[in-house]
Design a protein around this motif. Structure first.
Motif, mmCIF file in Angstrom:
data_model
loop_
_atom_site.group_PDB
_atom_site.id
_atom_site.type_symbol
_atom_site.label_atom_id
_atom_site.label_comp_id
_atom_site.label_asym_id
_atom_site.label_seq_id
_atom_site.Cartn_x
_atom_site.Cartn_y
_atom_site.Cartn_z
ATOM 1 N N GLY A 410 36.517 90.199 56.683
ATOM 2 C CA GLY A 410 36.437 88.739 56.264
ATOM 3 C C GLY A 410 36.402 88.646 54.894
ATOM 4 N N ASP A 411 36.338 87.227 54.292
ATOM 5 C CA ASP A 411 36.492 87.219 53.113
ATOM 6 C C ASP A 411 35.214 86.264 52.581
ATOM 7 O OD1 ASP A 411 37.471 86.361 50.515
ATOM 8 O OD2 ASP A 411 39.465 85.594 51.152
ATOM 9 N N LEU A 412 34.332 86.776 52.411
ATOM 10 C CA LEU A 412 32.923 86.075 52.012
ATOM 11 C C LEU A 412 33.257 85.356 50.789
ATOM 12 C CD1 LEU A 412 30.033 85.553 52.341
ATOM 13 C CD2 LEU A 412 29.532 87.567 51.285
ATOM 14 N N ALA A 413 34.076 85.903 49.724
ATOM 15 C CA ALA A 413 34.040 85.125 48.375
ATOM 16 C C ALA A 413 34.860 83.789 48.611
ATOM 17 C CB ALA A 413 35.023 86.043 47.537
ATOM 18 N N ALA A 414 35.852 83.698 49.583
ATOM 19 C CA ALA A 414 36.497 82.712 49.969
ATOM 20 C C ALA A 414 35.625 81.484 50.502
ATOM 21 C CB ALA A 414 37.688 82.860 50.774
ATOM 22 N N ALA A 415 34.534 81.908 51.263
ATOM 23 C CA ALA A 415 33.948 80.971 51.875
ATOM 24 C C ALA A 415 33.058 80.141 50.972
ATOM 25 C CB ALA A 415 32.608 81.773 52.777
ATOM 26 N N PHE A 416 32.881 80.754 49.841
ATOM 27 C CA PHE A 416 31.740 80.110 48.647
ATOM 28 C C PHE A 416 32.823 78.952 48.190
ATOM 29 C CE2 PHE A 416 29.218 83.325 49.180
ATOM 30 C CZ PHE A 416 27.781 82.835 49.008
ATOM 31 N N THR A 417 34.170 78.862 48.446
ATOM 32 C CA THR A 417 35.092 77.934 47.716
ATOM 33 C C THR A 417 34.737 76.677 48.720
ATOM 34 O OG1 THR A 417 36.706 79.289 46.839
ATOM 35 C CG2 THR A 417 37.407 77.204 47.254
ATOM 36 N N SER A 418 34.722 76.936 49.874
ATOM 37 C CA SER A 418 34.154 75.886 50.960
ATOM 38 C C SER A 418 32.824 75.485 50.814
ATOM 39 C CB SER A 418 34.505 76.362 52.298
ATOM 40 O OG SER A 418 34.219 75.369 53.434
ATOM 41 N N ILE A 419 32.172 76.314 50.448
ATOM 42 C CA ILE A 419 30.633 75.783 50.430
ATOM 43 C C ILE A 419 30.520 74.954 49.163
ATOM 44 C CG2 ILE A 419 28.373 76.580 49.658
ATOM 45 C CD1 ILE A 419 29.054 79.120 51.452
ATOM 46 N N GLN A 420 31.258 75.242 48.044
ATOM 47 C CA GLN A 420 31.381 74.436 46.914
ATOM 48 C C GLN A 420 31.725 73.018 47.048
ATOM 49 O OE1 GLN A 420 30.502 74.730 43.644
ATOM 50 N NE2 GLN A 420 31.890 73.005 42.734
ATOM 51 N N GLU A 421 32.856 72.855 47.730
ATOM 52 C CA GLU A 421 33.579 71.572 48.055
ATOM 53 C C GLU A 421 32.698 70.988 49.021
ATOM 54 O OE1 GLU A 421 37.234 72.584 49.782
ATOM 55 O OE2 GLU A 421 38.126 73.150 47.914
ATOM 56 N N THR A 422 31.962 71.434 50.014
ATOM 57 C CA THR A 422 30.983 70.572 50.896
ATOM 58 C C THR A 422 29.748 70.175 50.133
ATOM 59 O OG1 THR A 422 31.833 71.924 52.680
ATOM 60 C CG2 THR A 422 29.629 70.851 53.054
ATOM 61 N N THR A 423 29.190 70.771 49.171
ATOM 62 C CA THR A 423 28.094 70.557 48.574
ATOM 63 C C THR A 423 28.422 69.603 47.659
ATOM 64 O OG1 THR A 423 27.090 72.795 48.720
ATOM 65 C CG2 THR A 423 26.218 71.259 47.260
ATOM 66 N N ALA A 424 29.403 69.558 46.972
ATOM 67 C CA ALA A 424 29.861 68.498 45.782
ATOM 68 C C ALA A 424 30.189 67.399 46.672
ATOM 69 C CB ALA A 424 31.045 68.833 45.055
ATOM 70 N N ASP A 425 30.927 67.400 47.416
ATOM 71 C CA ASP A 425 31.266 66.180 48.307
ATOM 72 C C ASP A 425 30.284 65.512 49.137
ATOM 73 O OD1 ASP A 425 33.932 66.560 47.769
ATOM 74 O OD2 ASP A 425 34.455 67.300 49.641
ATOM 75 N N GLY A 426 28.983 66.280 49.338
ATOM 76 C CA GLY A 426 28.097 65.724 50.188
ATOM 77 C C GLY A 426 27.087 65.068 48.979
ATOM 78 N N LEU A 427 26.977 65.588 47.819
ATOM 79 C CA LEU A 427 25.872 65.004 46.849
ATOM 80 C C LEU A 427 26.692 63.571 46.625
ATOM 81 C CD1 LEU A 427 24.910 68.091 44.723
ATOM 82 C CD2 LEU A 427 23.741 66.858 46.632
ATOM 83 N N ALA A 428 28.133 63.517 46.491
ATOM 84 C CA ALA A 428 28.791 62.285 46.067
ATOM 85 C C ALA A 428 28.425 61.408 47.044
ATOM 86 C CB ALA A 428 30.410 62.620 45.838
ATOM 87 N N ASP A 429 28.624 61.626 48.449
ATOM 88 C CA ASP A 429 28.237 60.816 49.542
ATOM 89 C C ASP A 429 26.985 60.191 49.480
ATOM 90 O OD1 ASP A 429 30.886 61.357 50.339
ATOM 91 O OD2 ASP A 429 30.090 62.638 51.950
ATOM 92 N N LEU A 430 25.965 61.169 48.952
ATOM 93 C CA LEU A 430 24.479 60.259 48.853
ATOM 94 C C LEU A 430 24.715 59.588 47.748
ATOM 95 C CD1 LEU A 430 22.665 63.904 49.448
ATOM 96 C CD2 LEU A 430 23.100 61.764 50.926
ATOM 97 N N GLY A 431 25.447 59.128 46.903
ATOM 98 C CA GLY A 431 25.641 58.444 45.996
ATOM 99 C C GLY A 431 25.285 58.975 44.415
ATOM 100 N N LEU A 432 25.241 60.209 44.326
ATOM 101 C CA LEU A 432 24.916 61.083 43.102
ATOM 102 C C LEU A 432 26.253 61.181 42.403
ATOM 103 C CD1 LEU A 432 22.231 63.828 44.309
ATOM 104 C CD2 LEU A 432 21.850 61.640 43.507
ATOM 105 N N SER A 433 25.985 61.307 41.138
ATOM 106 C CA SER A 433 27.072 61.390 40.143
ATOM 107 C C SER A 433 27.231 63.044 40.252
ATOM 108 C CB SER A 433 26.870 61.038 38.729
ATOM 109 O OG SER A 433 28.116 61.260 37.760
ATOM 110 N N VAL A 434 28.576 63.513 40.563
ATOM 111 C CA VAL A 434 28.688 64.861 40.303
ATOM 112 C C VAL A 434 29.974 65.180 39.287
ATOM 113 C CG1 VAL A 434 29.531 67.026 41.729
ATOM 114 C CG2 VAL A 434 28.277 65.203 42.682
ATOM 115 N N ALA A 435 29.891 66.034 38.363
ATOM 116 C CA ALA A 435 30.708 66.179 37.353
ATOM 117 C C ALA A 435 32.035 67.032 38.244
ATOM 118 C CB ALA A 435 30.201 67.133 36.368
ATOM 119 N N PRO A 436 33.079 66.523 37.670
ATOM 120 C CA PRO A 436 34.384 67.142 38.449
ATOM 121 C C PRO A 436 34.559 68.585 38.000
ATOM 122 C CG PRO A 436 34.996 65.769 36.198
ATOM 123 C CD PRO A 436 33.419 65.651 36.785
#
Length: 436
Positions: A410-436
């Motif tokens: 597997g590629d656990l390191a690559a999984a964290f790229t997806s986790i990063q994107e999901t978290t940042a997008d999710g916080l933005a969807d909640l109305g929080l400001s997320v730095a690019p």
């Protein structure tokens, strides 16, 4: 006198965004003028998933006649406890005191679901807690809870299986990898399991390596879950999984439990509270298990993250917050509270004044070394900088979905790229400001 500061959700959120959370302990000014009142009295309710807290509530009730606590056992957060609490707060039916783990506290505080405890407790009370527990309960310059335990991450080993493999207790992660290979080749067992179902477990490992998943920059959240420190840890564990030196298995599953009972598990990367689970699962292995400090990265100083840990907070809807605050002080500072809970686990408390009481209550004779000495040594190390994000559920869900697919090749390191994107997008969807 106890007073509670009521702060709107918007104000709480703004404070959490504008002030680096991990650096504000003890810096907040009161948000309202203190109100003098008589000693608290009346009825309050207390929800907790921690074993033995019913006995603690009884002890408090017997210690005085002004406040009566009604206790209710609830599921832990991962099994619906936080959903139940959030729904109860929304409906105005929440308890007066709730047990909330460190990782979940920012989510409840930033949503306006809790009452600030800033100014409620004396400096003497606050200074009795460890630095790491204070930093994790002080968000946006406000105190939102009092910490109960601050369990250091450690490793538990089958000493006899280490000896059979001809290896010493590892002090570095490089030595740990060599020991894992030797144990597997010699005994067929595994020095550790990779627990993809435990986001906080992996977070502690990344924390130890210097990761900082969440921070603030001006009025924005900085999310950096796929940073170099996290990726390094991922590549390390993926390598051991690929070699077959460690086993990818869900913690607390039947397979994981059977591995401990059968002797397949030669070690567990866990925390101080893991002692209870080992005792209940490792029948007949008395005197074979030892506790040891977390290995360190080559050339790095020892850093001990905490893994797990709970706090006590006052939901925003409490109608008797002053009484709730007094009960929370009893829970976290009074030896009688620890004695009443009894032998329910090896809780390493955030208040070091109570360590001896907790130690005396727990029968650690199952283990071959002084586990409390190991806890103390681990807790004496710098805990590094860490703060949990404003909604860790987003991250935890993404971690479980992607890390759960980890397997040889597997590629656990690559999984964290997806986790990063999901978290940042999710916080933005909640109305929080997320730095690019």
């Amino acid at each position: 006198m106890h007073r509670i500061i009521r702060t709107t959700g918007a104000a709480v959120l703004a404070a959490a965004l504008l002030v680096p959370l991990a650096s504000c302990a003890g810096q907040a000014a009161p948000a309202s003028t203190p109100t003098e009142s008589a000693l608290p009295e009346g009825e309050i309710t207390f929800w907790s998933a921690l074993a033995g807290m019913d006995l603690v509530a009884e002890a408090f009730n017997e210690s005085q006649d002004r406040i009566h606590v009604t206790f209710e056992s609830v599921p832990n957060g991962a099994n619906g406890g936080y959903a139940k609490l959030a729904a109860a707060i929304s409906a105005g039916e929440a308890p007066d005191v709730a047990t909330i783990e460190y990782y979940a506290l920012p989510q409840f505080a930033s949503s306006g679901s809790l009452q600030s405890l800033t100014g409620v407790y004396s400096d003497d009370v606050l200074s009795s807690f460890s630095d790491v527990s204070r930093s994790l309960t002080t968000l946006g310059g406000e105190v939102w809870a009092l910490p109960y335990d601050a369990p250091p991450s450690i490793v538990w080993y089958r000493q006899d299986l280490l000896e059979a493999a001809g290896v010493a207790v590892p002090t570095t992660w490089e030595e740990f990898a060599d020991a894992a290979r030797a144990v597997h080749e010699t005994t067929g067992g595994y020095l550790a399991s990779f627990n993809a179902n435990e986001p906080s477990w992996y977070a502690a490992l990344a924390w130890q390596n210097g990761a900082q998943w969440f921070d603030t920059d001006g009025d924005s959240w900085v999310v950096d879950i796929d940073d170099a420190a996290t990726t390094d840890v991922a590549e390390y564990w993926q390598g051991l999984i690929d070699e077959g030196a460690v086993k990818a298995v869900a913690s607390y599953s039947d397979e994981w439990t059977n591995d401990i009972a059968s002797g397949t598990a030669a070690g567990i990367v866990g925390a101080s509270w893991s002692a209870t689970g080992i005792i209940t699962r490792a029948a007949g292995q008395e005197g074979e298990w030892i506790a040891a400090g977390l290995p360190v990265w080559e050339g790095a100083e020892a850093v001990t993250p905490i893994y797990g840990g709970s706090t006590f907070a006052v939901p925003e809807t409490s109608g008797n917050a002053a009484a709730a605050a007094e009960f929370i002080e009893f829970l976290t500072t009074d030896p009688a509270a620890i004695e009443a809970r009894g032998d329910t686990g090896s809780a390493y408390l955030a208040n070091s004044d109570l360590t001896a009481v907790s130690q005396a209550a727990f029968d650690a004779s199952f283990f071959a070394n002084d586990i409390w000495e190991v806890f103390d040594e681990a807790a004496s190390h710098d805990s590094g900088d860490w703060q949990w994000g404003p909604n860790f559920d987003l991250t935890a869900t993404a971690m479980k979905e992607t890390m759960g697919a980890t397997a040889p090749g597997g590629d656990l390191a690559a999984a964290f790229t997806s986790i990063q994107e999901t978290t940042a997008d999710g916080l933005a969807d909640l109305g929080l400001s997320v730095a690019p």
